[in-house]
Design a protein around this motif. Structure first.
Motif, mmCIF file in Angstrom:
data_model
loop_
_atom_site.group_PDB
_atom_site.id
_atom_site.type_symbol
_atom_site.label_atom_id
_atom_site.label_comp_id
_atom_site.label_asym_id
_atom_site.label_seq_id
_atom_site.Cartn_x
_atom_site.Cartn_y
_atom_site.Cartn_z
ATOM 1 N N ASN A 228 0.821 -1.214 0.000
ATOM 2 C CA ASN A 228 0.000 0.000 0.000
ATOM 3 C C ASN A 228 0.857 1.267 0.000
ATOM 4 O O ASN A 228 0.382 2.355 -0.330
ATOM 5 N N ASN A 231 2.530 3.490 -5.144
ATOM 6 C CA ASN A 231 1.403 4.079 -5.876
ATOM 7 C C ASN A 231 1.328 3.605 -7.325
ATOM 8 O O ASN A 231 0.580 4.153 -8.128
ATOM 9 N N LEU A 233 0.468 1.180 -10.593
ATOM 10 C CA LEU A 233 -0.730 0.424 -10.968
ATOM 11 C C LEU A 233 -0.534 -1.060 -10.674
ATOM 12 O O LEU A 233 -1.486 -1.761 -10.329
ATOM 13 N N SER A 235 1.041 -2.279 -8.094
ATOM 14 C CA SER A 235 0.776 -2.472 -6.660
ATOM 15 C C SER A 235 -0.723 -2.495 -6.387
ATOM 16 O O SER A 235 -1.206 -3.283 -5.562
ATOM 17 N N LYS A 236 -1.477 -1.652 -7.101
ATOM 18 C CA LYS A 236 -2.934 -1.625 -6.924
ATOM 19 C C LYS A 236 -3.558 -2.928 -7.425
ATOM 20 O O LYS A 236 -4.470 -3.487 -6.807
ATOM 21 N N GLN A 239 -2.919 -5.670 -4.881
ATOM 22 C CA GLN A 239 -3.814 -5.548 -3.730
ATOM 23 C C GLN A 239 -5.214 -6.048 -4.075
ATOM 24 O O GLN A 239 -5.853 -6.750 -3.281
ATOM 25 N N PHE A 240 -5.683 -5.705 -5.269
ATOM 26 C CA PHE A 240 -7.009 -6.137 -5.706
ATOM 27 C C PHE A 240 -7.048 -7.665 -5.830
ATOM 28 O O PHE A 240 -8.032 -8.303 -5.447
ATOM 29 N N LEU A 290 -10.509 0.952 -3.453
ATOM 30 C CA LEU A 290 -9.330 0.873 -4.319
ATOM 31 C C LEU A 290 -9.714 1.157 -5.772
ATOM 32 O O LEU A 290 -9.062 1.940 -6.465
ATOM 33 N N ASN A 293 -10.643 4.827 -6.696
ATOM 34 C CA ASN A 293 -9.541 5.790 -6.754
ATOM 35 C C ASN A 293 -8.596 5.557 -7.936
ATOM 36 O O ASN A 293 -7.596 6.270 -8.079
ATOM 37 N N LEU A 294 -8.917 4.555 -8.762
ATOM 38 C CA LEU A 294 -8.049 4.284 -9.914
ATOM 39 C C LEU A 294 -8.336 5.259 -11.052
ATOM 40 O O LEU A 294 -9.486 5.649 -11.266
#
Length: 397
Positions: A228, A231, A233, A235-236, A239-240, A290, A293-294
């Motif tokens: 987290n 920042n 994509l 890493s996002k 997490q997803f 999550l 905020n993308l």
């Protein structure tokens, strides 16, 4: 015989009047409505008149047509249907011409549209090219025997059993295809059940199951906190993946139109699922936040858009991100990979929660192996899964 002459035939062709002119003993000159001229042999079989085309007049002259008619008349007298005889002759010619490689190409061309993705088609071509073609590629499809199949499989049956089993299944399908088209005998020398299973060791006895390295579930929360802090994509997306306990391909190929954020639901189409069935994923509050905020990339329908226009992130992006953190083969933080988080989730459900096994398996979109149970299973336990996925998100957050 002999009612027609060469000049008479030429005259009828020039006149181009639709007609069927008898030369005698079953041979006819046929002038079609479009003016095309061809030879017909007419005979009686099982009490019915049958017509057999002998070829066009541009390729076959009167003398050759009479010779063919004579040969067919002899077959009829012997009790042989000339149409059947010609079909068998054509099959024999085809058998000589069709090798295993050419038949495999026909099979792949006929079936590739029904396969889930391009990767599957490439795997078919790759495995056959590597293992089958060197042994039986040039061999006529009707000559392939059990011994030929064993020569393909034995060198890899023990040390590459999973691959060998796939090759066996693919060779079996190709030979069945050949038999269905009349290229070979229906008895399939690559059949597993009742045949090769008596000649080769059972896969369950020799297969080594290599599970994806999975992070212990009680370490996932700390890992999520680390991820987290980035920042990117990638890493996002990672997490997803962890929040939803889904596969890498399902996450990276996800599109915005699959989401219903108002109802916190992600619906993955059947053609992107391993079991080829639509899968609904309940989204936790953390997952919805999550996604909300993308950034949305113009002219790109993918949620996790890649650098190339209209394409998602690379299928190696999550693995590379974890390697950058020190995970993976020889990684100082641990030999863990993105797919392993599904196992982390499954261990958590079994050891920490009281959710039934079916609920956890349904969350992972696993196929119910028991066919009777699968036949009676109608629902997808969605609301129970929603509560479970929220508990998982809270646990790792």
């Amino acid at each position: 015989m002999g009612k027609l002459t060469t000049k008479g035939v030429q005259k009828l062709i020039r006149e181009s009047k639709p007609a069927l002119t008898n030369d005698g003993d079953g041979l006819y000159l046929k002038i079609g409505k479009s003016g095309g001229a061809s030879w017909i042999y007419r005979f009686r079989w099982d009490g019915k008149l049958r017509d057999m085309g002998l070829g066009g007049c541009s390729d076959i002259n009167l003398s050759a047509a009479r010779e063919q008619a004579t040969g067919n008349r002899k077959l009829v007298k012997q009790g042989i249907n000339p149409l059947d005889a010609r079909l068998e002759e054509e099959k024999e010619i085809q058998k000589v011409a069709i090798t295993f490689t050419s038949c495999a190409a026909r099979y792949i061309k006929a079936h590739r549209r029904s396969w889930r993705n391009i990767k599957h088609a490439r795997q078919w071509v790759s495995t056959l090219k590597t293992y089958a073609r060197p042994k039986i590629g040039k061999k006529s499809i009707d000559e392939i025997s059990t011994q030929d199949v064993l020569e393909v499989l034995k060198p890899i049956w023990t040390n590459k059993n999973e691959t060998a089993k796939r090759v066996q299944g693919r060779v079996e399908n190709i030979l069945d295809y050949a038999a269905a088209h009349g290229y070979r005998d229906p008895v399939n020398p690559a059949r597993w059940r009742g045949h090769l299973d008596k000649l080769l060791a059972k896969p369950s006895r020799i297969q080594k199951v290599n599970h994806h390295p999975a992070m212990p579930y009680d370490e996932v929360a700390d890992f999520m906190a680390t991820v987290n802090g980035y920042n990117s994509l990638s890493s996002k997306a990672l997490q997803f993946l962890i929040l939803t306990a889904t596969r890498t391909s399902e996450v990276l190929n996800s599109e915005w139109n699959e989401l219903d954020l108002n109802n916190a639901t992600w619906t993955i189409p059947a053609d992107r699922m391993k079991a080829n069935r639509e899968h609904r994923v309940p989204l936790s509050r953390q997952a919805v936040e999550l996604l909300s905020n993308l950034p949305r990339v113009k002219a790109n329908t993918y949620i996790f858009a890649g650098m190339k226009q209209g394409r998602p992130l690379s299928n190696m992006s999550l693995l590379q991100f974890m390697r950058g953190l020190g995970y993976g083969p020889s990684g100082e933080q641990g030999n863990y990979v993105p797919h392993g988080f599904r196992s982390s989730f499954r261990d958590w459900t079994g050891e920490v929660t009281s959710y039934p096994r079916d609920v956890a398996e349904m969350a992972l979109a696993h196929t119910i192996e028991n066919k009777v149970e699968a036949a009676y299973r109608r629902g997808d336990l969605f609301e129970k899964r929603r509560a479970m996925m929220q508990e998982w998100a809270d646990y790792i957050s």
